[in-house]
Each structure stands twice: as C-alpha cells, then as structure tokens.
Write a protein that holds these residues in place. Structure first.
Motif, PDB file in Angstrom:
ATOM      1  N   ALA B  40       0.833  -1.206   0.000  1.00 26.83           N
ATOM      2  CA  ALA B  40       0.000   0.000   0.000  1.00 26.83           C
ATOM      3  C   ALA B  40       0.868   1.257   0.000  1.00 26.83           C
ATOM      4  O   ALA B  40       0.554   2.249  -0.683  1.00 26.83           O
ATOM      5  N   TYR B  41       1.964   1.211   0.736  1.00 24.69           N
ATOM      6  CA  TYR B  41       2.837   2.388   0.773  1.00 24.69           C
ATOM      7  C   TYR B  41       3.395   2.688  -0.628  1.00 24.69           C
ATOM      8  O   TYR B  41       3.373   3.845  -1.086  1.00 24.69           O
ATOM      9  N   ALA B  42       3.874   1.659  -1.293  1.00 29.95           N
ATOM     10  CA  ALA B  42       4.392   1.851  -2.657  1.00 29.95           C
ATOM     11  C   ALA B  42       3.304   2.413  -3.568  1.00 29.95           C
ATOM     12  O   ALA B  42       3.551   3.313  -4.390  1.00 29.95           O
ATOM     13  N   ALA B  43       2.098   1.883  -3.408  1.00 30.08           N
ATOM     14  CA  ALA B  43       0.984   2.349  -4.242  1.00 30.08           C
ATOM     15  C   ALA B  43       0.619   3.798  -3.924  1.00 30.08           C
ATOM     16  O   ALA B  43       0.242   4.572  -4.818  1.00 30.08           O
ATOM     17  N   LEU B  44       0.743   4.175  -2.644  1.00 28.99           N
ATOM     18  CA  LEU B  44       0.462   5.570  -2.263  1.00 28.99           C
ATOM     19  C   LEU B  44       1.465   6.524  -2.920  1.00 28.99           C
ATOM     20  O   LEU B  44       1.090   7.587  -3.422  1.00 28.99           O
ATOM     21  N   ILE B  45       2.739   6.126  -2.902  1.00 30.45           N
ATOM     22  CA  ILE B  45       3.769   6.961  -3.536  1.00 30.45           C
ATOM     23  C   ILE B  45       3.454   7.125  -5.030  1.00 30.45           C
ATOM     24  O   ILE B  45       3.529   8.224  -5.588  1.00 30.45           O
ATOM     25  N   ALA B  46       3.067   6.013  -5.659  1.00 31.52           N
ATOM     26  CA  ALA B  46       2.765   6.063  -7.091  1.00 31.52           C
ATOM     27  C   ALA B  46       1.527   6.915  -7.362  1.00 31.52           C
ATOM     28  O   ALA B  46       1.486   7.682  -8.333  1.00 31.52           O
ATOM     29  N   ALA B  47       0.525   6.782  -6.495  1.00 31.70           N
ATOM     30  CA  ALA B  47      -0.715   7.550  -6.705  1.00 31.70           C
ATOM     31  C   ALA B  47      -0.466   9.047  -6.530  1.00 31.70           C
ATOM     32  O   ALA B  47      -0.980   9.872  -7.301  1.00 31.70           O
ATOM     33  N   ARG B  48       0.314   9.409  -5.503  1.00 30.90           N
ATOM     34  CA  ARG B  48       0.629  10.826  -5.294  1.00 30.90           C
ATOM     35  C   ARG B  48       1.388  11.377  -6.511  1.00 30.90           C
ATOM     36  O   ARG B  48       1.119  12.481  -6.989  1.00 30.90           O
ATOM     37  N   ARG B  49       2.314  10.569  -7.003  1.00 27.04           N
ATOM     38  CA  ARG B  49       3.104  11.020  -8.146  1.00 27.04           C
ATOM     39  C   ARG B  49       2.211  11.194  -9.376  1.00 27.04           C
ATOM     40  O   ARG B  49       2.383  12.142 -10.155  1.00 27.04           O
ATOM     41  N   LEU B  50       1.277  10.271  -9.546  1.00 26.60           N
ATOM     42  CA  LEU B  50       0.344  10.371 -10.675  1.00 26.60           C
ATOM     43  C   LEU B  50      -0.477  11.658 -10.565  1.00 26.60           C
ATOM     44  O   LEU B  50      -0.661  12.382 -11.558  1.00 26.60           O
ATOM     45  N   ASN B  51      -0.979  11.942  -9.379  1.00 28.24           N
ATOM     46  CA  ASN B  51      -1.764  13.172  -9.204  1.00 28.24           C
ATOM     47  C   ASN B  51      -0.927  14.406  -9.515  1.00 28.24           C
ATOM     48  O   ASN B  51      -1.392  15.327 -10.204  1.00 28.24           O
ATOM     49  N   LEU B 313       8.656   6.093 -12.910  1.00 23.83           N
ATOM     50  CA  LEU B 313       8.444   5.436 -14.204  1.00 23.83           C
ATOM     51  C   LEU B 313       7.017   5.693 -14.696  1.00 23.83           C
ATOM     52  O   LEU B 313       6.784   5.862 -15.898  1.00 23.83           O
ATOM     53  N   VAL B 314       6.053   5.696 -13.767  1.00 24.56           N
ATOM     54  CA  VAL B 314       4.662   6.003 -14.141  1.00 24.56           C
ATOM     55  C   VAL B 314       4.567   7.433 -14.670  1.00 24.56           C
ATOM     56  O   VAL B 314       3.936   7.702 -15.707  1.00 24.56           O
ATOM     57  N   ALA B 315       5.236   8.347 -13.960  1.00 25.31           N
ATOM     58  CA  ALA B 315       5.203   9.743 -14.396  1.00 25.31           C
ATOM     59  C   ALA B 315       5.851   9.901 -15.761  1.00 25.31           C
ATOM     60  O   ALA B 315       5.366  10.656 -16.615  1.00 25.31           O
ATOM     61  N   GLU B 316       6.954   9.169 -15.968  1.00 27.74           N
ATOM     62  CA  GLU B 316       7.643   9.232 -17.260  1.00 27.74           C
ATOM     63  C   GLU B 316       6.739   8.718 -18.378  1.00 27.74           C
ATOM     64  O   GLU B 316       6.654   9.300 -19.463  1.00 27.74           O
ATOM     65  N   ARG B 317       6.053   7.618 -18.081  1.00 22.11           N
ATOM     66  CA  ARG B 317       5.107   7.051 -19.062  1.00 22.11           C
ATOM     67  C   ARG B 317       4.021   8.083 -19.393  1.00 22.11           C
ATOM     68  O   ARG B 317       3.601   8.227 -20.543  1.00 22.11           O
ATOM     69  N   MET B 318       3.557   8.806 -18.395  1.00 22.96           N
ATOM     70  CA  MET B 318       2.539   9.838 -18.625  1.00 22.96           C
ATOM     71  C   MET B 318       3.100  10.962 -19.492  1.00 22.96           C
ATOM     72  O   MET B 318       2.454  11.429 -20.432  1.00 22.96           O
ATOM     73  N   ARG B 319       4.281  11.422 -19.171  1.00 24.52           N
ATOM     74  CA  ARG B 319       4.851  12.550 -19.921  1.00 24.52           C
ATOM     75  C   ARG B 319       5.069  12.183 -21.383  1.00 24.52           C
ATOM     76  O   ARG B 319       4.718  12.930 -22.281  1.00 24.52           O
ATOM     77  N   THR B 320       5.673  11.001 -21.607  1.00 22.12           N
ATOM     78  CA  THR B 320       5.949  10.636 -22.997  1.00 22.12           C
ATOM     79  C   THR B 320       4.659  10.264 -23.726  1.00 22.12           C
ATOM     80  O   THR B 320       4.462  10.651 -24.879  1.00 22.12           O
ATOM     81  N   GLY B 321       3.781   9.532 -23.037  1.00 23.36           N
ATOM     82  CA  GLY B 321       2.555   9.074 -23.691  1.00 23.36           C
ATOM     83  C   GLY B 321       1.588  10.204 -23.999  1.00 23.36           C
ATOM     84  O   GLY B 321       0.755  10.091 -24.901  1.00 23.36           O
ATOM     85  N   LEU B 322       1.690  11.284 -23.242  1.00 18.10           N
ATOM     86  CA  LEU B 322       0.760  12.392 -23.442  1.00 18.10           C
ATOM     87  C   LEU B 322       1.431  13.596 -24.101  1.00 18.10           C
ATOM     88  O   LEU B 322       0.831  14.658 -24.205  1.00 18.10           O
ATOM     89  N   ALA B 323       2.678  13.398 -24.551  1.00 19.68           N
ATOM     90  CA  ALA B 323       3.354  14.477 -25.276  1.00 19.68           C
ATOM     91  C   ALA B 323       2.766  14.578 -26.680  1.00 19.68           C
ATOM     92  O   ALA B 323       2.342  13.596 -27.267  1.00 19.68           O
ATOM     93  N   GLY B 324       2.718  15.748 -27.202  1.00 17.73           N
ATOM     94  CA  GLY B 324       2.239  15.922 -28.574  1.00 17.73           C
ATOM     95  C   GLY B 324       0.734  15.739 -28.683  1.00 17.73           C
ATOM     96  O   GLY B 324       0.043  15.428 -27.711  1.00 17.73           O
ATOM     97  N   GLU B 325       0.255  15.965 -29.888  1.00 17.07           N
ATOM     98  CA  GLU B 325      -1.178  15.846 -30.134  1.00 17.07           C
ATOM     99  C   GLU B 325      -1.562  14.379 -30.298  1.00 17.07           C
ATOM    100  O   GLU B 325      -0.854  13.624 -30.970  1.00 17.07           O
TER     101      GLU B 325
END
Lengths: 327, 359
Positions: B40-51, B313-325
């Motif tokens: 749960a702690y790991a998931a909390l860190i990931a969720a905060r980072r996602l937000n 890594l989740v944040a990186e996936r978001m940045r690259t996946g949501l870059a550009g149109e």
C-alpha cells in the motif's frame, strides 16, 4: 402455419421462444413475475423459467434500466418492461446517457444488448400518465434502435430481432393493439430492424404510419378505395434506423404522401419523416406532404381522447388536400 | 443478512488503526500484515506522483482537466488492493489513481481527460468500468454486473465508488435498494471528501453519517478514516469478504478531504478558507503510514527510494505518452454508434470524408 392470436399473445410467445433459445435472456420489471405483467405480456414466464430468469424488481425504473445495463455489460441479454410509457421517464438518464452511449464510449469494448419494452400510446381510455407517445425522445438519441410493431406477426418477429440485436432497442408496444386478433404465421421470418414494409399497395397517394397509426391508415385506405382512390400504406416499423429507401421509393411511386402518427406533431418523428422524404423526393411530389398527428397538447382525459387521436376521417381529409385539382 | 437495525449501524467514530502521527490505535481490529502495508505504501507513492504529474500536464495544456485525488490516495489504493483479479471496479472521474493502481495504463486511463476519446482502456479485459462523470448512475451498473455474475455462480465482487455528493442522487438510493433486495455482492465505497464542487457535506445530508444510510436498505454501514490506509484495507477487505461469502452488499464511508480544488477550473477560495484546509494537510495518508512503518523497522530510506523510482516510471510514461497531439480518426465517430453503422451514418461519414479529402 397460421393461427389467430393477439399481439399480447405473440409478444409472450416471442419472449418464451427467446428465453428457450438463449439462457442469457432474462426478463424483469414491475409485476412481470407471478402476475405476468399488467398487460399479461410475461404471463407464465416465471413458472416456466424460474424467478432468476423472469422476476419482479423494486418499483424504480432507473434502477431497472441501470441494473439491466450492468447485466448486459456482463454477458446477459436483459429484456425489461417499463409498465407504461410515462412511467419510463425516471429511467430516461439511464437510457440516453448509458444504454445508448456505452458502445460508443468504449469503442465497442462494452455493448448493451437490452430490450426496453414500453407499452405505449393511447386509445384505451387510460387516465393521465398512461398514454404518452414518447417515441421522439428515444428516436432523437443516437445509439438506440426504436421500433413499433402494428400487428401480431410483426410484434413476434420484431421482438425476436430486438432480443437478438447487439444494440439497445426501445420496443414500443401499441397498447390499443394488444388484444386485437389477427391471422399470423409466427414461423415466417419478418424483415429485420431497419426495414419498412408496404402493407397495402396503392397508386394515388402514400400513407406513412407506424405502430397504432397503421390500422388507422389501412382503414382509411379501404374507405378511400370505396370512393375510387387508391392509397398505398407504408408501415415504418423501425423508426430508428429509418428505412429511407422503402419509404422514398413508395412516395416517388405515387407523388403524394400523408404521414399519420399519434404523437404530437411538433418536433416529432412525423416531422422527421416529412423532412427526409421532402429532401429526397421533392421533384416527384405533386403536393406538400401532409401530416395527421396528435395535437400539441398533453394527452387528453379518456372522455376527450377521441378529439385528439388521428381518425380515418382526418386522414381522408388530409388526402383530399393533396392538390388533386392540379393533377 | 440481518434485519436487526443495531447490527447495521456504523461505529460511532470512523475506524482508525494508525493515527495521523503514525501511532497505532488500540482497537479490536487486526492491523493488516506488513507485506500488505508495504504494498500500500508503494501504491500511495505512485498515486501521489500520478496526481502531481497529471496536475502538471494540465498546466502544460496536455490534459483538458484533472480532478485530483490528492490527499485521498489511501482510498484510491486500498479499494483496489482488496480486490481479486476477477472482481470489478466501478470508478468515478476522481478515481484515476485507483484505475492505474488496478493495472490500467495511465495514458489509457487519462484518455477521457485528454479528450481523444471518452474511455481509453478496455473495461471488459481490465474489469474496470468506464469512469463515471454523471453521479451515481454507475452504481446501478455495478449492481447489474454483480447480479449477472451471481446468477452464473461466479465469485465476483464489485467495488463501486462515489463521493458524498452522489449520495444525494436518486440512483444511489436505487442502487443500494436493488443490491440489498437481490443480495448482490457489491461494496459501495463512499469517499466523503466533504465537498461536491463547492457545496459542503451539511448541504447534502442531515443524516448522522453517510454510512447510516445503509440501515434504511438493510445494508450494514461502516465508517473508516479515509486517510488511514491500514484501516481502509481492514474495513474494505472485511466488506469484500462478506460480500463474496454471500452476505450481500456493504456500505463503507471513508472520511477524507479534498485538499485541492474540484478541478483546475475551480476556485475554492470562493467557498472555503485556508484555515479549514490546513488541519487536513497534517492528516496526510502517506506521512502517517511512513512514520508507522519506519517505527516498526519495516521501511528504510533505500526502500523508499526504490518506490519513488518506480513511481517516477509512471510519471515518465505519462509525460511521454501524453506528449504531442493525440492521433484521432473521424471514422471512430461513426463506427461505434451501433454494431453496424446505419445507412444514414454512412452518408454522414462520407460527408466528413469528402471534407477531409479537400483539406
């Protein structure tokens, strides 16, 4: 093999045969269990299939629709009964925002193969909130099929098509036709959803009708024939998808048309039919298309509904107005 | 199921196992095991980072809007952690972190808010329903999914989330009532963050608590500290177990707080003061679990660094996946209205095709 039966019996047979053929078909709603529905359309289904296949729910239409959508998302083919047209309105959001859109929202990953059976329209002396013609609300919502049978054979065939459809179908059952008997061969295939049919050939003008207005149009055509005028009758059957080809070919063949519908005329399916036919058939028309519809009033009390409903005389008057003197 | 009202009532105070300072609270319920808390702690860190990352993407114009679950991450991760693979999650628009915690690709999870389609993941494959933006309507779908599974004899439990505002909707009532009457295995999980956009809880209800509403349906209600992931895992886990074992639906109300605006388009200064928000910042779900785990010798700097790296890594996936149109296709507009496009839709698609061909 033809037999004489009512539309109510044909609908009951369609449900029974569909439930026998497919275990994922379930039927639920208000009073549809042991009572068999207030119009007895589900008579005997709980006895034959058990109360997990045909069952009563709490009295809440949004709940019925919402639960049906969830069951459809998880592999079932629910058929739900809204007890009366105007009592379906609490479910409106579930119908238009969820049943109609789930396929689109998910690009086809989730589908909602449900049938929403609605006893609809008037002519039965019903008190207020029991006689609405609500088809335009549903027809205006992309993602729904909207159909209305006009005789027992078509009721059976269309309901089987609706249950087999992978899309949500609003199935409008004309209450005043429930208990009229007619010859029908339920083993004979009927055209699919999306198809209109010619119920009576004719050469002078085309009457376009659906649901409870079809018998009125057929009676008007019979009366006109006595006076030497040949009226063709098209039964729309499937309001959505609309069969432009059959309807427009019919109108082009006669050059004159009257649309007959029980619903109020303003912003209605009948208005859509006139627009579509005019756009496609303008150069074939000898006169503007006329409409005979209900008035733009709340559905009348029982002692006054005869003023409101399209009548044979009103249809014949509209036909008389189709500029015959210019012919 | 019981019809004894006393047995359906929630506890007088929300269940807490770890207090805001990270100290265990002596109550009758068992603390989740260390592995569950670390997960749960790991998931909390990931969720905060996602937000945080999603907020940044809004500011960069990559997302149209983002309703953040910042401060509510304990609810987000716990409601997913208690589920089995075959269970379903029915999330709302504020539950993107829960959806990602369930294993959905974050870029697909953010399709709705990016605007290239309504729903970007496969709900059937992931067993995560499309995010609901209308309030409470999806709770009935959750009942239907659970009922269908039960008719087939499958052990599926459905976790259906909503907020405090949604409990005022008619479909909330109908969903709880149907679930109770048909005894369907649904856990209704209300994240009471005290605001429906600008309207505070006391304008939604005069009930003693939202969990008390369960008694009116014959559903047991329970209250839990929504910023205490240990208590959430315990209470939600027990609710899932009861639902799966045939005890019918459960209602859980988590007491939490929306520390940020409703969305980036909101202006909370118009309806609440900073003084109201500040105490809630001290109740943050991550710090209290971290303090607790460190105190037990279950967590050290190296482990935290590893979790932060995973989250990045989740944040990186978001940045690259949501870059550009995003790539869009007008044919999608017509392809999924019906199983087969109607002739009219084919005509309309041809009109757009003609316009596109002339561009």
């Amino acid at each position: 093999m033809t037999e004489k039966l009512t539309m109510a019996a044909a609908l009951n047979r369609a449900l029974r045969d569909a439930m026998r053929a497919d275990d994922t078909v379930v039927m639920f709603g208000e009073d549809v269990g042991p009572l068999g529905g207030v119009f007895r359309i589900t008579d005997g289904l709980t006895a034959e299939f058990g109360d997990q296949r045909c069952f009563d729910t709490p009295l809440a239409e949004s709940g019925i629709l919402g639960m049906a959508i969830g069951m459809a998302m998880n592999g079932m083919r629910p058929v739900v009964e809204m007890q009366f047209d105007a009592f379906a309105y609490p479910a409106f959001e579930q119908v238009v925002s969820h049943a109609a859109k789930m396929r689109n929202r998910t690009r086809g990953k989730l589908t909602v193969p449900i049938v929403i059976r609605i006893p609809y329209a008037g002519g039965i002396g019903g008190v207020e909130h029991h006689c609405d013609s609500s088809e335009a609300y549903y027809a205006h919502t992309p993602g729904l099929h909207v159909v209305a049978p006009s005789d027992p054979a078509d009721a059976y065939g269309l309901l089987r098509h609706a249950i087999a459809s992978d899309d949500p179908v609003v199935f409008l059952e004309p209450k005043k036709l429930y208990f009229a008997r007619a010859e029908a061969d339920l083993t004979a295939p009927v055209p699919p959803i999306g198809t209109a049919v010619i119920r009576r050939p004719g050469t002078d003008a085309t009457l376009i009708a659906y649901g409870p207005a079809v018998p009125v149009a057929l009676e008007a055509a019979e009366a006109a024939a006595q006076e030497g005028r040949s009226l063709q009758v098209v039964d729309v059957r499937s309001i959505v998808p609309f069969d432009d080809d059959t309807v427009c070919d019919a109108v082009r063949s006669t050059g004159r048309a009257v649309v007959v519908a029980e619903a109020a005329g303003f912003g209605s399916v009948s208005a859509e039919v006139v627009a579509r036919v005019t756009e496609r058939c303008f150069h074939w028309l000898h006169a503007p298309i006329r409409r005979v519809t209900g008035f733009d009033i709340p559905y009348p009390p029982p002692k006054l509904e005869h003023f409101h409903l399209p009548s044979v005389d009103r249809v014949l008057d509209a036909v008389d107005d189709l500029q015959w003197e210019d012919a | 199921m019981t019809r004894d009202a006393a047995l359906l009532l929630p506890s007088t105070e929300p269940v807490t196992l770890i207090d805001p300072d990270g100290h265990p609270v002596p109550v009758g319920q068992d603390m989740p095991d260390p592995q569950a808390l670390l997960h749960a702690y790991a998931a909390l860190i990931a969720a905060r980072r996602l937000n945080d990352q999603a907020g940044a993407l809004v500011r960069q114009g990559r997302l149209a809007v983002y309703p953040s679950s910042h401060g509510q991450e304990a609810c987000q991760v716990a409601c997913v952690q208690v589920l089995d693979d075959g269970d379903w999650l029915f999330p709302t628009y504020r539950d993107t972190a829960a959806i990602v915690a369930r294993g959905v690709d974050p870029v697909q999870a953010l399709t709705l808010l990016r605007g290239d389609w309504h729903n970007g993941y496969d709900p059937a494959a992931t067993r995560v329903a499309p995010q609901a933006t209308p309030l409470a309507t999806h709770l009935l779908h959750a009942v239907g999914v659970a009922h269908a599974a039960r008719l087939r004899g499958e052990p599926t439990v459905v976790m259906a989330t909503c907020g405090d505002g949604a409990t005022s909707e008619g479909d909330f009532h109908e969903a709880l009532n149907f679930a109770a009457v048909f005894r369907t295995p649904v856990v209704f999980f209300v994240q009471n963050n005290h605001y429906a956009i600008s309207v505070p809880l006391d304008r939604q209800t005069a009930a003693p608590s939202l969990a008390h509403k369960g008694v009116g349906y014959g559903i047991p209600g329970e209250r839990v500290d929504g910023n205490d992931v240990a208590a959430l895992l315990s209470v939600l886990g027990a609710a899932v177990d009861r639902a799966r074992s045939g005890d019918g639906p459960q209602l859980i109300e988590a007491h939490t707080y929306r520390v940020q605006a409703h969305t980036n388009a909101d202006d909370p200064g118009r309806y609440r003061s900073a003084d109201e928000v500040t105490p809630w910042l001290a109740k943050d779900p991550i710090m209290r679990l971290e303090t607790f785990l460190r105190g037990r010798g279950l967590l050290d700097d190296d482990t935290i660094a590893a979790y932060v790296e995973q989250a990045s890594l989740v944040a990186e996936r978001m940045r690259t996946g949501l870059a550009g149109e995003p790539e869009t296709d007008y044919r999608d507009l017509f392809a999924h209205v019906y199983a087969e496009p109607t002739p009219q839709l084919l005509d309309q698609q041809a009109l757009v095709a003609d316009e596109v061909s002339r561009d």
